[in-house]
Enzyme design. Structure first.
Site, short mmCIF file in Angstrom:
data_model
loop_
_atom_site.label_atom_id
_atom_site.label_comp_id
_atom_site.label_asym_id
_atom_site.label_seq_id
_atom_site.Cartn_x
_atom_site.Cartn_y
_atom_site.Cartn_z
N LEU A 26 47.28 23.23 -10.47
CA LEU A 26 47.55 23.59 -11.87
C LEU A 26 48.61 24.63 -12.23
CD1 LEU A 26 43.85 23.41 -13.35
CD2 LEU A 26 45.54 21.44 -13.42
N GLY A 27 48.69 25.55 -11.26
CA GLY A 27 49.33 26.75 -11.24
C GLY A 27 49.04 27.93 -10.82
N GLY A 29 48.07 32.28 -10.67
CA GLY A 29 47.74 33.39 -11.50
C GLY A 29 48.11 34.64 -10.48
N GLY A 32 46.30 34.23 -6.23
CA GLY A 32 45.91 32.93 -5.87
C GLY A 32 46.44 31.68 -6.65
N VAL A 34 45.56 27.96 -8.63
CA VAL A 34 44.53 27.24 -9.67
C VAL A 34 44.44 25.65 -9.39
CG1 VAL A 34 43.49 26.99 -11.72
CG2 VAL A 34 44.79 29.00 -11.22
N LYS A 49 40.18 28.86 -8.92
CA LYS A 49 41.19 29.71 -8.48
C LYS A 49 40.85 30.33 -7.01
CE LYS A 49 43.84 33.45 -10.57
NZ LYS A 49 43.81 34.39 -11.55
N ASP A 143 49.62 42.16 -18.63
CA ASP A 143 50.16 40.81 -18.10
C ASP A 143 50.22 39.93 -19.08
OD1 ASP A 143 52.13 39.49 -16.65
OD2 ASP A 143 50.56 38.56 -15.24
#
Length: 553
Positions: A26-27, A29, A32, A34, A49, A143
């Site tokens: 998924l992407g 962060g 780590g 996800v 994650k 962030d």
């Protein structure tokens, strides 16, 4: 009730991560990557994650989850269900589990969906409510960006923003809160959303997050960032240029064209001095309650087009005809002009013909009474007679020249008109052919760019899947993905970016080095070969050679 896991094998039974399946990743962060995983107990999708834990690192995924769990539940704050620190084949990693949001994050939503006024207002309000709640709990996010705002929906389908990823967040102590500002900035964060004080290393306040909110709101309204730069330079150069623009706090001209109250909200957020910048989310929520009003353009439209609707003035739309222009219409009026002229000329011509006929009559009478015995005279008379008889004949065509009247100009003008039409038609055909050729070239360029983008995405996806396999110590799968990515890259150097591949090699080499130091040369060799599948550099070749020498000994 949350289940407790003591081993990674137990965790995998409930949350089997299928790294090779499309759509699993998924992407990434702050800590780590996800992945989307199906919970085998609840039979629903969750997001997991995963982050490697290093003992000498003061920050970790588990610390992020623990901080997030200190925040009381709120509709606009994403919440982790649990976090587990488990030992795997390659080391110790943190595994955090949270709800899966099928709409992704705000960055994803803005790419595929044009927000309505109501949707925009709902997301803005929810985001500010979430920030307000965080700040009340003494947490600065640090962030804040669209990728860290997850998108959920309520039962009516309304978008609900949820603030997530607290990897860089900081819990402010009570002593620091008593001060108007405090020292939290360590320079970390996403460049385009950093506040000036983050870049310059100055003291900060909770309104650090409100600067980032102003950047996000501008991006939601315009589709671009307020401090964006070109993409031709290297990454370090781009970062420096972005930071230079942010620290100057020079707002883009386009801001003046935005509707209120959004324009005022952005202006209140994007102020360099933290004491002059809006201090609390409540102030922005109060502005949001004001009605939306359109802002006129800074440069009013030029009134140059107004004369085009007034027929009494000469414009591109209407030109008043002048009488002199009728003289050129000879195709219509020529027959009348030619007919009128003969009405004057026949009178003089008739008088000339009458005199000629009268003279001929006198000559004939003279010949009739002339002595017929004189042959020479007779012959002369015959010649004269023949001359007299023949002389009028050339005059007969004179009568024909006036009846019927013809226009000597008509035919050439019709021919010229025909030629003009053919030239116009030919020019039109040439223009159409040129347009078709230009369209064809544009389509080819578009298809080429699309193909290049698809190849780039395929390459990046393979690298990401390979890195996911690396994080799970699955060297065979990682080598397979990296090998496929290399095949894509072969022959396309310069066409697609290999930055992800280059960035993926050092971690593999580092794993090999770690095992080499432990004198586990077989495992080290395996990791060096994974790195080699990415890029066959002399450095990797040397390390493989050293492993083989040690294995032989």
């Amino acid at each position: 009730m949350t289940q407790t896991f003591t081993t990674f094998q137990e965790f995998k039974k409930r949350y089997p991560i299928q790294f090779a399946e499309k759509g699993t990743w998924l992407g990434s962060g702050t800590y780590g990557k996800v992945f989307r995983v199906e919970d085998q107990v609840e039979t629903e999708w969750v997001a997991v994650k995963i982050s490697e834990y290093r003992q000498n690192d003061t920050k970790s995924l588990k610390a992020e989850v623990e901080l997030a769990q200190k925040v009381p539940r709120h509709a606009n704050i994403a919440r982790y269900d649990a976090c587990y620190r488990l030992e795997t084949d390659t080391g110790i990693s943190d595994f955090a589990v949270m709800k899966y949001y099928s709409d992704g994050n705000l960055a994803d939503l803005l790419k595929r969906h044009k927000l309505t006024d109501k949707e925009l207002r709902d997301i803005v309000r929810g985001t500010l409510e979430g920030l307000k709640h965080l700040h009340q709990q003494r947490i600065v996010h640090r962030d804040f960006k669209p990728a860290n705002i997850l998108i959920s929906r309520d039962n009516s389908g309304r978008f609900i923003p949820k603030i997530a990823d607290f990897g860089l967040s900081k819990l402010v102590s009570q002593d620091e809160i008593d001060s108007s500002d405090f020292d939290l900035s360590d320079g970390r964060g996403t460049p385009s959303y950093k506040a000036p004080e983050q870049i310059e290393g100055g003291r900060v306040s909770f309104n650090l997050d409100l600067w980032a909110f102003g950047v996000i709101l501008y991006e939601m309204l315009t589709g671009e960032k307020p401090f964006s730069v070109g993409t031709q330079s290297s990454e370090p150069t781009l970062r420096r240029e972005i930071e230079r623009k942010i620290t100057s706090a020079q707002l883009p001209d386009r801001l003046r064209t935005l509707a209120e109250p959004y324009q005022k909200m952005i202006q209140r957020c994007l102020v360099k001095d933290i004491r002059q910048r809006v201090r609390k989310a409540d102030e922005l929520l109060a502005l949001l309650d004001e009605p939306i009003t359109s802002k006129p353009l800074s440069t009013p439209p030029k009134p140059v087009e107004k004369p085009s609707v007034v027929p009494t003035e000469q414009t591109d739309v209407y030109v008043k005809p002048k009488p002199v222009l009728q003289e050129t219409q000879t195709d219509v009026y020529a027959p009348k002009v030619v007919v009128q002229k003969p009405e004057i000329r026949p009178k003089s011509n008739n008088r000339w013909l009458s005199g000629l006929i009268g003279g001929a009559t006198v000559v004939l009478l003279g010949i009739w009474f002339w002595p017929k015995e004189e042959t020479a005279s007779v012959e002369n008379t015959k010649e004269q007679k023949s001359q007299m008889v023949e002389e009028p004949k050339p005059q007969e065509p004179l009568k024909a020249t006036f009846s019927p009247p013809k226009s000597p100009v008509e035919k050439p003008k019709k021919d010229l008109k025909k030629v003009d039409n053919e030239l116009i038609a030919q020019k039109k055909r040439e223009e159409e052919a040129s347009q078709r050729q230009e369209q064809l070239e544009a389509d080819n360029q578009k298809q080429g760019a699309l193909k290049k983008q698809q190849v780039q995405e395929e390459y990046d996806d393979l690298i990401e899947k390979g890195m996911a396999a690396v994080s799970q110590n699955n060297r065979a799968v990682a080598s397979s993905y990296f090998g496929k990515a290399n095949k894509i890259l072969t022959g396309r150097e310069g066409e697609i970016s290999s930055d992800k591949g280059k960035a993926a090699q050092p971690p593999c080499v580092k794993l090999g080095d770690d095992f080499f130091e432990l004198k586990e040369f077989g495992t080290a060799l395996a990791w060096y070969k994974v790195a080699q599948s990415l890029r066959n550099t002399p450095q990797v070749q040397q390390k493989i050679k050293q492993c083989n020498l040690n294995l032989e000994n």
